[in-house]
Design an enzyme around this catalytic site. Structure first.
Site, PDB file in Angstrom:
ATOM      1  CB  SER A  46      -0.996  -0.055   0.628  1.00 50.83           C
ATOM      2  OG  SER A  46      -0.478  -0.402   1.924  1.00 50.83           O
ATOM      3  CB  THR A  80      -2.532   5.620   3.398  1.00 55.30           C
ATOM      4  OG1 THR A  80      -3.035   5.450   2.519  1.00 55.30           O
ATOM      5  CG2 THR A  80      -2.000   6.886   4.157  1.00 55.30           C
ATOM      6  CB  THR A 115      -1.054   6.295  -0.080  1.00 52.95           C
ATOM      7  OG1 THR A 115      -1.783   4.845  -0.006  1.00 52.95           O
ATOM      8  CG2 THR A 115      -1.326   7.284  -0.756  1.00 52.95           C
ATOM      9  NE  ARG A 164      -8.313   8.058  -5.128  1.00 52.39           N
ATOM     10  CZ  ARG A 164      -7.655   7.495  -4.208  1.00 52.39           C
ATOM     11  NH1 ARG A 164      -6.812   7.139  -3.903  1.00 52.39           N
ATOM     12  NH2 ARG A 164      -8.322   6.863  -3.308  1.00 52.39           N
ATOM     13  N   GLY A 169      -5.818  10.832  -4.057  1.00 52.98           N
ATOM     14  CA  GLY A 169      -6.726  10.270  -2.359  1.00 52.98           C
ATOM     15  C   GLY A 169      -6.107  11.214  -1.976  1.00 52.98           C
ATOM     16  CG  ASP A 170      -7.416  10.505   2.855  1.00 49.48           C
ATOM     17  OD1 ASP A 170      -6.950   9.598   1.572  1.00 49.48           O
ATOM     18  OD2 ASP A 170      -6.442  10.215   4.053  1.00 49.48           O
ATOM     19  CB  THR A 178      -4.955   4.646   6.135  1.00 50.44           C
ATOM     20  OG1 THR A 178      -6.000   4.149   8.305  1.00 50.44           O
ATOM     21  CG2 THR A 178      -3.595   5.359   7.168  1.00 50.44           C
ATOM     22  N   GLY A 179      -7.789   4.750   4.740  1.00 47.78           N
ATOM     23  CA  GLY A 179      -8.771   4.123   4.470  1.00 47.78           C
ATOM     24  C   GLY A 179      -9.416   4.774   3.250  1.00 47.78           C
ATOM     25  N   GLY A 192     -10.373   7.632   0.958  1.00 49.51           N
ATOM     26  CA  GLY A 192      -9.304   9.066   0.463  1.00 49.51           C
ATOM     27  C   GLY A 192     -11.053   9.877   0.291  1.00 49.51           C
TER      28      GLY A 192
HETATM   29  N1  ASP Z   1      -6.209   6.865   1.999  1.00 49.54           N
HETATM   30  C1  ASP Z   1      -5.434   6.025   1.034  1.00 49.54           C
HETATM   31  C2  ASP Z   1      -5.807   6.553  -0.244  1.00 49.54           C
HETATM   32  O1  ASP Z   1      -7.782   6.736  -0.775  1.00 49.54           O
HETATM   33  C3  ASP Z   1      -5.894   4.533   0.901  1.00 49.54           C
HETATM   34  C4  ASP Z   1      -6.399   3.611   2.324  1.00 49.54           C
HETATM   35  O2  ASP Z   1      -5.315   4.230   3.503  1.00 49.54           O
HETATM   36  O3  ASP Z   1      -6.316   2.468   2.386  1.00 49.54           O
HETATM   37  O4  ASP Z   1      -5.188   6.845  -1.455  1.00 49.54           O
END
Ligand code: ASP
Length: 308
Positions: free
Chosen positions: A47, A168, A186, A196, A198-199, A219-220, A222
């Site tokens: 990741s 991430t 990440t 793309r 993300g956050d 994380t997660g 975004g």
């Molecule tokens: N936050 C990350 C993103 O959206 C991915 C992740 O942490 O799962 O790129």
């Protein structure tokens, strides 16, 4: 004042190095970079950095950001290809350019200009996973939109698949002067639409640090943290009097209330201005790690789960 490092669970491989920096009298920024660099180099982490899972076209695109809580200085890179050291490049943006966020070809150019080592980021393992869900890799005029909806959608519907296909690393450090820094790196979601972001590279969404109130990182999914400016919200909630625990709960309640067809977990780590730490998640059973410079090793602790 004791030094402290708090990280997402996959930060285990770097947390001791980060603490060592603080023990030697290094800054919170140096500690965050030292910790994240080891995660970026870890081939088993799909990741972040080398070995990260690629976008729809099989290209690994890295996003990273760093924030210095002393002056609200920050730098970020997005969709970086061909270089593993995304967090070091984010630091270069913060320290060498009159800009905050550099993406795509510009990020690649900057990496070459500051002589970061070129790396083929796609490991054999990551390539196998990428191919496993594509009958054939998309070509010139294929409908990418439909493919991304199908593949990214399956990640949000299948928690087991999701666990292995996104992630991430977050690091927050507080040094012996009480200065705070926060870093995020990440490779984003597997099979994401090319380009793309993300956050993670968006200051306020996946990363925020302000010495006066604290820091938070995510994380997660975004897109959810982007829509709610989650990291900045946690810090702002503390600014307006909520405790660390209340601020995290409020941020996760907001995430739970968000209408999102591709909803998936979002996890937050945070510290307050006094160095108290905690973490929260939209999903149960999640953990984070922390280590003080007076501790022999890190501790893995539970995140607070805030349900829908
Ligand atoms: N936050 C990350 C993103 O959206 C991915 C992740 O942490 O799962 O790129």
């Amino acid at each position: 004042m004791n030094g402290l490092v708090v990280a997402s669970t996959n930060g285990q491989v770097g947390i001791r190095a980060a603490i060592e920096v603080l023990r030697q009298g290094g800054s919170a920024i140096d500690a965050v970079i030292a910790g994240i660099e080891l995660v970026e180099a870890n081939p088993d982490d799909h990741s972040v950095g080398y070995g990260g899972l690629p976008n729809l076209l099989g290209e690994v695109e890295l996003d990273a950001s760093i924030m210095d809580g002393r002056k609200l200085a920050t730098g970020a890179v997005g969709a970086l290809q061909g270089h593993q050291d995304a967090i070091a490049l984010a630091r270069q943006v913060m320290e060498s350019l009159p800009h905050v966020l550099i993406v795509g070809e510009g990020a690649n150019r900057l990496a070459a200009e500051v002589e970061l080592r070129p790396v083929d980021l796609l490991s054999a393992d990551a390539e196998r996973t990428w191919r496993s869900r594509l009958d054939s890799p998309p070509a010139g005029h294929d409908p990418y939109i439909a493919k991304v909806r199908e593949l990214v959608g399956s990640l949000s519907r299948d928690p087991e698949l999701a666990d292995d296909h996104h992630g991430t690393v977050n690091f927050i450090a507080r040094d012996r002067h009480g200065d705070i820094a926060c870093g995020v790196s990440t490779s984003g979601w597997a099979w994401k639409y090319p380009g793309r972001l993300g956050d993670s590279p968006i200051i306020g969404a996946g990363n925020y640090a302000d010495n006066r109130w604290g820091a938070a990182a995510c994380t997660g999914r975004g897109e959810m943290a982007q829509r709610l400016c989650t990291a900045h919200s946690v810090v702002t909630f503390m600014r307006f009097g909520l405790s660390l625990d209340q601020a995290l709960r409020k941020a996760v309640e907001d995430l739970q209330a968000l209408d999102d067809e591709y909803r998936s977990e979002v996890n937050i780590i945070a510290i307050d201005k006094d160095g108290a730490h905690a973490a929260a998640s939209t999903d149960p059973g999640k953990t984070y790690v922390y280590m003080g410079d007076d501790m022999d090793d890190f501790i893995e602790a539970d995140r607070v789960h805030v349900g829908p």
